[in-house]
Write an enzyme that holds these catalytic residues in place. Structure first.
Site, PDB file in Angstrom:
ATOM      1  CG  HIS A  59     -32.077 -13.708  55.862  1.00  0.00           C
ATOM      2  ND1 HIS A  59     -31.051 -14.363  55.218  1.00  0.00           N
ATOM      3  CD2 HIS A  59     -32.928 -13.323  54.891  1.00  0.00           C
ATOM      4  CE1 HIS A  59     -31.253 -14.352  53.915  1.00  0.00           C
ATOM      5  NE2 HIS A  59     -32.385 -13.720  53.697  1.00  0.00           N
ATOM      6  CG  PHE A  60     -34.158 -17.915  56.236  1.00  0.00           C
ATOM      7  CD1 PHE A  60     -35.310 -17.218  55.932  1.00  0.00           C
ATOM      8  CD2 PHE A  60     -33.172 -18.011  55.267  1.00  0.00           C
ATOM      9  CE1 PHE A  60     -35.502 -16.649  54.676  1.00  0.00           C
ATOM     10  CE2 PHE A  60     -33.352 -17.443  54.014  1.00  0.00           C
ATOM     11  CZ  PHE A  60     -34.511 -16.760  53.717  1.00  0.00           C
TER      12      PHE A  60
END
Length: 155
Positions: A34-35
């Site tokens: 993420h991410f």
């Protein structure tokens, strides 16, 4: 996987409010997903930090009477700025109302004085022994662990 998103309890006014901090490091495993090219704390975990702060306020206010505190409802959740590794989320939660087994809160999380998350939420609390008296010893063990964790978070 279990998250403990409160790194330090900064101040508490039992029955009223609590201030805590969550420091985000690049080593937190969920950041890999993420991410990968833009690591930020997921919004749901920012909300969880508010909920954990509210649970600590309730435990302290009620002298650790209940072994289990869980989210019942989250309302008016709003997100602002991103939280990146190396930053700190300063969380302030206020107890709005307490009744029977429910407690209502309003909370906010800020990163460098910018709003990152805010919400109103309701927590419910209980003991395992309420549904099964044989679990009284489990309640005691959980409460003892929570008291020890509280001591560590306030040092």
């Amino acid at each position: 996987m279990r998250f403990n998103l409160v790194d330090r309890i900064l101040e508490v006014e039992p029955g009223r409010r609590i201030r805590v901090v969550k420091n985000l490091t690049l080593g937190e495993e969920y950041l890999a997903d993420h991410f990968p090219t833009f690591p930020v704390m997921p919004g749901v975990l920012m909300l969880q930090a508010l909920i954990e702060a509210g649970a600590w306020l309730l435990r302290i206010t009620e002298d650790f009477q209940h072994s289990v505190i869980v989210l019942r409802e989250a309302r008016n959740v709003k997100y602002g700025t991103f939280m990146e590794p190396g930053k700190s989320l300063l969380v302030t939660v206020e107890l709005a109302e307490r009744e029977q087994d429910l407690a209502n809160f309003k909370g906010k999380g800020e990163v460098e004085e910018n709003s990152a998350v805010s919400a109103r939420f309701t927590l419910t609390r209980y003991n395992l022994r309420d549904t099964n008296p044989a679990l009284q010893s489990v309640d005691k063990r959980i409460v003892n662990e929570l008291r020890n964790m509280y001591e560590m978070l306030t040092r």
